[in-house]
Design an enzyme around this catalytic site. Structure first.
Site, short mmCIF file in Angstrom:
data_model
loop_
_atom_site.label_atom_id
_atom_site.label_comp_id
_atom_site.label_asym_id
_atom_site.label_seq_id
_atom_site.Cartn_x
_atom_site.Cartn_y
_atom_site.Cartn_z
N CYS A 143 -18.99 2.76 -20.88
CA CYS A 143 -18.14 2.52 -22.06
C CYS A 143 -18.62 1.28 -22.81
O CYS A 143 -19.69 1.31 -23.40
CB CYS A 143 -16.67 2.46 -21.66
SG CYS A 143 -15.62 2.91 -23.06
N MET B 144 -22.12 0.71 -22.09
CA MET B 144 -23.06 1.57 -22.82
C MET B 144 -23.25 1.04 -24.24
O MET B 144 -24.36 0.98 -24.78
CB MET B 144 -22.51 3.01 -22.84
CG MET B 144 -23.21 3.97 -23.76
SD MET B 144 -22.47 3.99 -25.42
CE MET B 144 -23.11 5.51 -26.06
N TYR C 192 -5.29 -8.60 -15.82
CA TYR C 192 -4.68 -9.68 -15.05
C TYR C 192 -3.27 -9.31 -14.63
O TYR C 192 -2.77 -9.73 -13.61
CB TYR C 192 -4.61 -10.97 -15.88
CG TYR C 192 -5.96 -11.58 -16.11
CD1 TYR C 192 -6.60 -12.29 -15.08
CD2 TYR C 192 -6.62 -11.44 -17.31
CE1 TYR C 192 -7.85 -12.83 -15.27
CE2 TYR C 192 -7.87 -11.98 -17.52
CZ TYR C 192 -8.49 -12.68 -16.49
OH TYR C 192 -9.73 -13.21 -16.68
N GLU D 106 -16.28 7.16 -13.48
CA GLU D 106 -15.65 6.65 -12.25
C GLU D 106 -14.28 7.27 -12.00
O GLU D 106 -13.83 7.37 -10.86
CB GLU D 106 -15.54 5.12 -12.29
CG GLU D 106 -14.57 4.51 -13.31
CD GLU D 106 -15.21 4.28 -14.69
OE1 GLU D 106 -16.23 4.93 -14.99
OE2 GLU D 106 -14.67 3.45 -15.46
N LYS E 221 12.71 -8.66 11.72
CA LYS E 221 13.90 -8.94 10.89
C LYS E 221 13.72 -8.55 9.42
O LYS E 221 14.61 -7.93 8.83
CB LYS E 221 14.28 -10.42 11.02
CG LYS E 221 15.69 -10.74 10.55
CD LYS E 221 16.77 -10.28 11.52
CE LYS E 221 16.94 -11.28 12.65
NZ LYS E 221 17.87 -10.86 13.68
N HIS F 192 -16.04 7.41 -18.93
CA HIS F 192 -15.85 6.72 -17.64
C HIS F 192 -15.96 7.72 -16.49
O HIS F 192 -14.94 8.28 -16.08
CB HIS F 192 -14.45 6.10 -17.58
CG HIS F 192 -14.21 5.00 -18.54
ND1 HIS F 192 -14.22 3.68 -18.16
CD2 HIS F 192 -13.93 5.01 -19.86
CE1 HIS F 192 -13.96 2.92 -19.20
NE2 HIS F 192 -13.78 3.70 -20.26
N GLN G 106 14.40 -4.98 9.07
CA GLN G 106 15.83 -4.66 9.19
C GLN G 106 16.56 -4.98 7.88
O GLN G 106 17.38 -4.19 7.42
CB GLN G 106 16.45 -5.48 10.32
CG GLN G 106 15.89 -5.14 11.70
CD GLN G 106 16.56 -5.98 12.77
OE1 GLN G 106 17.76 -6.18 12.75
NE2 GLN G 106 15.77 -6.48 13.71
N GLY H 231 0.80 -1.22 0.00
CA GLY H 231 0.00 0.00 0.00
C GLY H 231 0.83 1.27 0.00
O GLY H 231 0.48 2.25 0.66
N LYS H 232 1.91 1.29 -0.78
CA LYS H 232 2.70 2.53 -0.91
C LYS H 232 1.83 3.64 -1.46
O LYS H 232 1.94 4.79 -1.04
CB LYS H 232 3.86 2.31 -1.90
CG LYS H 232 5.05 1.65 -1.30
CD LYS H 232 6.25 1.82 -2.21
CE LYS H 232 6.03 1.28 -3.59
NZ LYS H 232 6.49 -0.05 -3.89
N GLY H 233 0.96 3.26 -2.40
CA GLY H 233 0.07 4.26 -3.01
C GLY H 233 -0.86 4.89 -1.98
O GLY H 233 -1.12 6.10 -2.02
N ILE H 234 -1.35 4.08 -1.06
CA ILE H 234 -2.27 4.59 -0.04
C ILE H 234 -1.52 5.45 0.98
O ILE H 234 -2.02 6.49 1.42
CB ILE H 234 -3.00 3.42 0.68
CG1 ILE H 234 -3.76 2.55 -0.33
CG2 ILE H 234 -3.94 3.94 1.76
CD1 ILE H 234 -4.90 3.23 -1.05
N1 GLN Z 1 -13.94 -1.79 -26.43
C1 GLN Z 1 -14.71 -0.59 -26.48
C2 GLN Z 1 -14.05 0.46 -27.36
O1 GLN Z 1 -12.89 0.40 -27.64
C3 GLN Z 1 -14.98 -0.04 -25.10
C4 GLN Z 1 -13.76 0.35 -24.35
C5 GLN Z 1 -13.99 0.50 -22.86
O2 GLN Z 1 -14.95 -0.07 -22.32
N2 GLN Z 1 -13.10 1.20 -22.18
O3 GLN Z 1 -14.71 1.38 -27.79
#
Ligand code: GLN
Length: 543
Positions: free
Chosen positions: A382, A385, A55, A510, A190, A508, A193, A17-20
């Site tokens: 994305c 959608m 992955y 998010e 240890k 996106h 250390q 968790g260096k990022g955190i």
């Molecule tokens: N594979 C889709 C595209 O390239 C959607 C990409 C994504 O979901 N980030 O448009």
């Protein structure tokens, strides 16, 4: 004041968790009114993580300026509420690429180009790049990997030189692990250390140690670590496991990490960080009793980090709505007409995840058909959608075999098609439509109501796009194109006005959700899910 540089290294094992820790420190310094940014140096050869599959490296995060970045940059933004950029994430690949480009231009004037000094100089240049803009008081640099890795050596050498050059304007925070050996009922120092020794061997003396641990480390044990590692006793801080990453800044502040950093970098230690809003969020999180259950349909559901930003955006939204969040991961490859009812019926809302390629796509259509027919709050992001559009084309417009040309280049109904600008691209790295683009929302749309405004800007990462030739047919049949890019007229948001909440975004959202500024569209989605949940409950009660 001079820009201060904090280097964060890690030892013993990865994933500590260096990022955190970096984000938490930045969060505290920012709450003290200082201007802070965090950057990550990754020791792999890929130019950026855009070509890595989940992955390998979890989610690929996208910055506003269109850089495909390490997912730690997502933490940086969520904790600091400050945008990162291309300059905040550098890989060995990028370092080598610029050195090799310079060599080809003849910039080295006939000299032999070597790791030291040429690669290390390039690392140093990039470490100081954001500092030189004058926009920041503190630059926190997280060095990816673990001390002792072959790949990390040039970075550590650059840090060693920079510490020497920068003196009190720099310091090194080293994060290690203190394991608890259950059989011996003991914490063991240890490995810490040894990892500090490994750092000292390359000429770096850490100033602060942060010890990741599952159990409380006694003052005596901390004193021992301090003594053996040449670190001041008050600069050994523990990072115990907590139930939320968002509590780490508070935990660090209780142990005065921010004050130690200020003191050691020659800054006055005055007052307290302004953490009121942050604490308000924590309080809501701790006090929530009721749960909102969201099904996330995707093909990487077994990977903890594959949908990191979506998980966090959902969590921010649920917390502000005073709910605990239960995400149910639904493997899109395992979803069929026979089990969709059983898998989805308990959900208050469903997210159809982003992604690439054919694998798992049919499960997304199955989920979408069920959600549309049962009027469940549904959010497609994305590829999610795009699947909304395809499912609608097939099952509502009756366009059999409608598809995205990504999945079937010969589909008779290419409702999702490659963007014009993408047609002549052959390299895969960094060539998608990336970063923030403006979008104008239709005033009466649910999307505009969610944002509370019509003009928004959100981040993208895609090659394919809604095919405008079909717009009228979709509109007439009940799927409206409610958001579009003002310059190119690309469709960015679709929704079904007749449904409770059925929205797909080509972007996106998010990526821009932070603790202090949650994503409006995620908040709206969660609110719709809660309303739906309550409706289901009262229907049950009156049965
Ligand atoms: N594979 C889709 C595209 O390239 C959607 C990409 C994504 O979901 N980030 O448009």
């Amino acid at each position: 004041m001079d820009t201060k540089y904090i280097f964060v290294t890690g030892g013993v094992v990865s994933s500590l968790g260096k990022g955190i820790i970096s984000s938490s420190l930045a969060c505290l310094l920012k709450a003290r009114g200082l201007r802070v940014t965090i950057q990550k140096f990754d020791p792999y050869i890929n130019i950026d993580p855009g070509t890595l599959n989940p992955y390998e490296h979890g989610e690929c995060y996208v910055t506003v300026d269109g850089h495909e970045a390490d997912l730690d940059l997502g933490h940086y933004e969520r904790f600091t509420n400050v945008h990162t950029s291309k300059a905040n994430n550098v890989t060995t690949g990028r370092i080598y690429q610029s050195v090799i480009d310079k060599e080809r231009r003849g910039d080295y004037l006939g000299k032999t180009v070597q790791i030291v000094p040429h690669i290390t100089d390039e690392i140093k240049r990039r470490v100081k790049f954001l500092g030189n803009t004058g926009e920041y008081d503190y630059i926190i640099t997280e060095i990816g990997g673990t001390v002792g890795d072959i790949e990390s050596l040039p970075y550590l050498e650059a840090v060693r030189q920079l510490r020497w050059e920068l003196g009190q304007n720099s310091l090194c925070v080293h994060l290690t692990y203190v394991p608890y050996i259950a059989a011996a009922k003991e914490l063991k120092t240890k490995p810490t250390q040894h990892s500090v020794k490994a750092l000292q061997e390359v000429g770096i003396q850490p100033d602060i140690l942060v010890l990741r641990t599952e159990k409380e480390i006694s003052a005596e044990m901390r004193r021992k670590i301090a003594l053996f590692c040449n670190v001041a006793h008050d600069s050994v801080v523990q990072s115990m496991d907590v139930n939320s990453i968002y509590k780490v800044p508070i935990m660090m502040h209780r142990q005065h990490l921010d004050e130690i950093v200020l003191r050691k970098t020659g800054m006055p230690v005055e007052g307290e960080p302004q953490m009121d809003s942050w604490l308000h969020f924590i309080e809501k999180m701790d006090n929530a009793t009721e749960t909102v259950t969201i099904g996330l349909v995707g093909k990487y559901v077994e990977l903890q980090d594959a949908y990191k930003s979506i998980n966090e955006a959902l969590f921010h939204a649920a917390t502000y709505a005073d709910r605990k969040l239960d995400i149910v991961y639904i493997h899109s490859e395992k979803l069929t007409d026979a089990n969709v009812q059983e898998r989805l019926q308990g959900m208050d809302g469903v997210i159809i995840a982003p992604g690439f390629g054919q694998r798992g796509i049919d499960g997304k259509f199955t989920a979408l058909k069920w959600c549309r027919e049962h009027d469940v709050p549904t959010f497609g992001i994305c590829l999610g959608m795009q699947c909304m559009v395809i499912e609608f084309a097939r099952n509502v417009l009756g366009l059999e075999d409608a598809n995205s040309t990504e999945m079937n280049p010969h589909t008779p109904y290419n409702v999702i098609d490659l963007m014009e600008e993408q047609k002549n691209i052959s390299n895969l790295g960094g060539t998608m439509r990336l970063g923030a683009y403006d979008c104008v929302l239709r005033p009466e749309s649910k999307a505009a109501a969610a944002y509370g405004k019509q003009n928004i800007s959100e981040r993208h990462r895609h090659r394919f796009e809604f095919n405008d030739d079909y717009r009228t047919r979709f509109e007439e049949a009940g799927m409206a194109c409610v958001g579009e890019n003002p310059a190119t007229h690309l469709v960015e948001v679709v929704e079904m006005p007749a449904k409770r909440w059925f929205i797909g975004t080509q972007y996106h959202p998010e990526y821009s959700s932070t603790v202090l500024s949650p994503s409006p569209v995620f908040c709206s989605f969660i609110n719709a899910a809660i309303e739906y949940h309550n409706e289901k409950e009262s229907a049950k009660a009156s049965e």
